[in-house]
Design an enzyme around this catalytic site. Structure first.
Site, PDB file in Angstrom:
ATOM      1  N   PHE A 154      11.613  -2.141   0.147  1.00 43.78           N
ATOM      2  CA  PHE A 154      10.645  -1.961   0.794  1.00 43.78           C
ATOM      3  C   PHE A 154       9.453  -1.523  -0.061  1.00 43.78           C
ATOM      4  O   PHE A 154       9.734  -0.531  -0.966  1.00 43.78           O
ATOM      5  CB  PHE A 154      10.857  -0.556   1.904  1.00 43.78           C
ATOM      6  CG  PHE A 154       9.610  -0.413   2.968  1.00 43.78           C
ATOM      7  CD1 PHE A 154       9.569  -0.995   3.877  1.00 43.78           C
ATOM      8  CD2 PHE A 154       8.875   0.479   2.476  1.00 43.78           C
ATOM      9  CE1 PHE A 154       8.687  -1.007   4.933  1.00 43.78           C
ATOM     10  CE2 PHE A 154       7.718   0.751   3.507  1.00 43.78           C
ATOM     11  CZ  PHE A 154       7.672  -0.046   4.521  1.00 43.78           C
ATOM     12  N   GLU A 168      -3.095 -11.866   5.081  1.00 41.40           N
ATOM     13  CA  GLU A 168      -1.880 -10.893   5.304  1.00 41.40           C
ATOM     14  C   GLU A 168      -1.415 -10.159   4.045  1.00 41.40           C
ATOM     15  O   GLU A 168      -1.736 -10.697   2.935  1.00 41.40           O
ATOM     16  CB  GLU A 168      -0.862 -11.498   6.015  1.00 41.40           C
ATOM     17  CG  GLU A 168      -0.414 -11.426   7.592  1.00 41.40           C
ATOM     18  CD  GLU A 168      -0.177  -9.811   7.725  1.00 41.40           C
ATOM     19  OE1 GLU A 168      -0.296  -8.771   7.069  1.00 41.40           O
ATOM     20  OE2 GLU A 168       0.592  -9.608   8.878  1.00 41.40           O
ATOM     21  N   ASP A 169      -1.008  -8.846   4.058  1.00 44.01           N
ATOM     22  CA  ASP A 169      -0.457  -8.240   3.135  1.00 44.01           C
ATOM     23  C   ASP A 169       1.000  -8.600   2.758  1.00 44.01           C
ATOM     24  O   ASP A 169       1.235  -9.124   1.687  1.00 44.01           O
ATOM     25  CB  ASP A 169      -0.359  -6.589   3.300  1.00 44.01           C
ATOM     26  CG  ASP A 169       0.311  -6.250   4.708  1.00 44.01           C
ATOM     27  OD1 ASP A 169       0.785  -7.218   5.472  1.00 44.01           O
ATOM     28  OD2 ASP A 169       0.408  -4.918   4.796  1.00 44.01           O
ATOM     29  N   ARG A 185      -0.680   4.159   0.951  1.00 47.73           N
ATOM     30  CA  ARG A 185      -1.579   3.032   0.855  1.00 47.73           C
ATOM     31  C   ARG A 185      -2.742   2.778  -0.205  1.00 47.73           C
ATOM     32  O   ARG A 185      -3.282   1.938  -0.754  1.00 47.73           O
ATOM     33  CB  ARG A 185      -2.545   3.018   2.291  1.00 47.73           C
ATOM     34  CG  ARG A 185      -1.750   2.240   3.415  1.00 47.73           C
ATOM     35  CD  ARG A 185      -2.912   2.087   4.579  1.00 47.73           C
ATOM     36  NE  ARG A 185      -2.593   2.159   5.796  1.00 47.73           N
ATOM     37  CZ  ARG A 185      -1.773   1.024   6.418  1.00 47.73           C
ATOM     38  NH1 ARG A 185      -1.492  -0.024   5.776  1.00 47.73           N
ATOM     39  NH2 ARG A 185      -1.151   1.308   7.487  1.00 47.73           N
ATOM     40  N   ASP A 228       7.092 -10.601   6.036  1.00 50.00           N
ATOM     41  CA  ASP A 228       8.329 -10.158   5.901  1.00 50.00           C
ATOM     42  C   ASP A 228       9.447 -11.078   6.830  1.00 50.00           C
ATOM     43  O   ASP A 228       9.968 -12.186   6.498  1.00 50.00           O
ATOM     44  CB  ASP A 228       8.707  -8.592   6.357  1.00 50.00           C
ATOM     45  CG  ASP A 228       9.854  -7.924   6.115  1.00 50.00           C
ATOM     46  OD1 ASP A 228      11.035  -8.738   5.550  1.00 50.00           O
ATOM     47  OD2 ASP A 228      10.281  -7.090   6.617  1.00 50.00           O
TER      48      ASP A 228
HETATM   49  P1  IMP Z   1       6.942  -9.361   9.727  1.00 44.46           P
HETATM   50  O1  IMP Z   1       6.570  -9.267  11.243  1.00 44.46           O
HETATM   51  O2  IMP Z   1       8.447  -9.013   9.876  1.00 44.46           O
HETATM   52  O3  IMP Z   1       6.728 -10.417   8.973  1.00 44.46           O
HETATM   53  O4  IMP Z   1       6.383  -7.830   9.079  1.00 44.46           O
HETATM   54  C1  IMP Z   1       5.097  -7.930   8.759  1.00 44.46           C
HETATM   55  C2  IMP Z   1       4.438  -6.511   8.868  1.00 44.46           C
HETATM   56  O5  IMP Z   1       5.516  -5.517   8.355  1.00 44.46           O
HETATM   57  C3  IMP Z   1       3.528  -6.534   7.558  1.00 44.46           C
HETATM   58  O6  IMP Z   1       2.252  -6.986   7.966  1.00 44.46           O
HETATM   59  C4  IMP Z   1       3.826  -5.043   7.055  1.00 44.46           C
HETATM   60  O7  IMP Z   1       2.557  -4.318   7.792  1.00 44.46           O
HETATM   61  C5  IMP Z   1       4.916  -4.671   7.349  1.00 44.46           C
HETATM   62  N1  IMP Z   1       5.897  -4.521   6.306  1.00 44.46           N
HETATM   63  C6  IMP Z   1       6.820  -5.478   6.089  1.00 44.46           C
HETATM   64  N2  IMP Z   1       7.663  -5.192   5.133  1.00 44.46           N
HETATM   65  C7  IMP Z   1       6.986  -4.020   4.630  1.00 44.46           C
HETATM   66  C8  IMP Z   1       7.108  -3.482   3.472  1.00 44.46           C
HETATM   67  O8  IMP Z   1       8.132  -3.578   2.366  1.00 44.46           O
HETATM   68  N3  IMP Z   1       6.364  -2.442   3.121  1.00 44.46           N
HETATM   69  C9  IMP Z   1       5.404  -2.172   3.942  1.00 44.46           C
HETATM   70  N4  IMP Z   1       5.132  -2.805   5.113  1.00 44.46           N
HETATM   71  C10 IMP Z   1       5.863  -3.828   5.296  1.00 44.46           C
HETATM   72 MG    MG Z   2       0.357  -6.036   7.704  1.00 46.44          MG
END
Ligand code: IMP
Ligand code: MG
Length: 182
Positions: free
Chosen positions: A147, A93-94, A160, A97
């Protein structure tokens, strides 16, 4: 926030951890598109340098907010579930969050196919007051709650293509992307 060279050093260190933990095992490296793609490529390159074998798969996770309060994540991107069967799987994963995405992707996969193990390798994890719903075993960087963009991470599909990781600025948020369409 994080330079390209710092990223690459950390990716190599994480690849070494995987190499040691998965001795004699060829994990299935699953890229969670689109954001993880640059990280995925460098991680595979680092595994190649270590002569560590692997197979690859790809999935795309998109969240749909239903009529109920819980958003559900749909798995697309042509993931071939069969190629994960009976294997040790590493989801790449990138960023983790809240962990909502992975907390739904992981059981959704396990509902369809039985794997030997499933771990998460994330380039970034955000430090939030509430711990994420899913813990990544392999992490390159733990970052404060901003962010961020670049190295695969986007804001409305922009940025990106930046080679380093940045905290988005107000100008970056306000930028009118339609001016790029020529
Ligand atoms: P989660 O489901 O809250 O863990 O968020 C995961 C997804 O939200 C990641 O795979 C990203 O695609 C996107 N995301 C969350 N935070 C950021 C950020 O700071 N920048 C860009 N994408 C984010
Ligand atoms: Mg992602």
């Amino acid at each position: 926030m994080i330079s390209r060279s710092e990223i690459l050093d950390s990716v190599k260190a994480v690849a070494l951890q995987i190499h040691e933990d998965y001795a004699d095992i060829r994990p299935v490296m699953v890229c969670v598109l689109k954001g993880a793609n640059p990280f995925f490529q460098h991680l595979l390159e680092a595994l190649q340098d270590l002569k560590h074998g692997y197979t690859t798969e790809y999935l795309r996770a998109s969240s749909y907010q239903g009529t109920l309060t819980t958003g559900t994540v749909k798995i697309g991107g042509g993931l071939v579930y069969g190629s994960l069967g009976g294997k040790h799987v590493i989801l790449v994963e990138d960023i983790v969050d809240t962990g909502t995405t992975l907390s739904q992707v992981m059981p959704a996969i396990q509902e369809k196919i039985t794997v030997k193990s499933m771990e998460v390798c994330s380039l970034l994890v955000k430090r939030l007051e509430v711990p994420p719903k899913v813990d990544a075993k392999y992490i390159c960087f733990s970052i404060p709650n901003h962010f961020i963009i670049g190295y695969g991470l986007d804001y409305n599909e922009l940025y990106r293509d930046l080679r380093d990781i940045w905290v988005i600025s107000q100008a970056g948020i306000d930028f009118d992307a339609s001016t790029l369409d020529k």
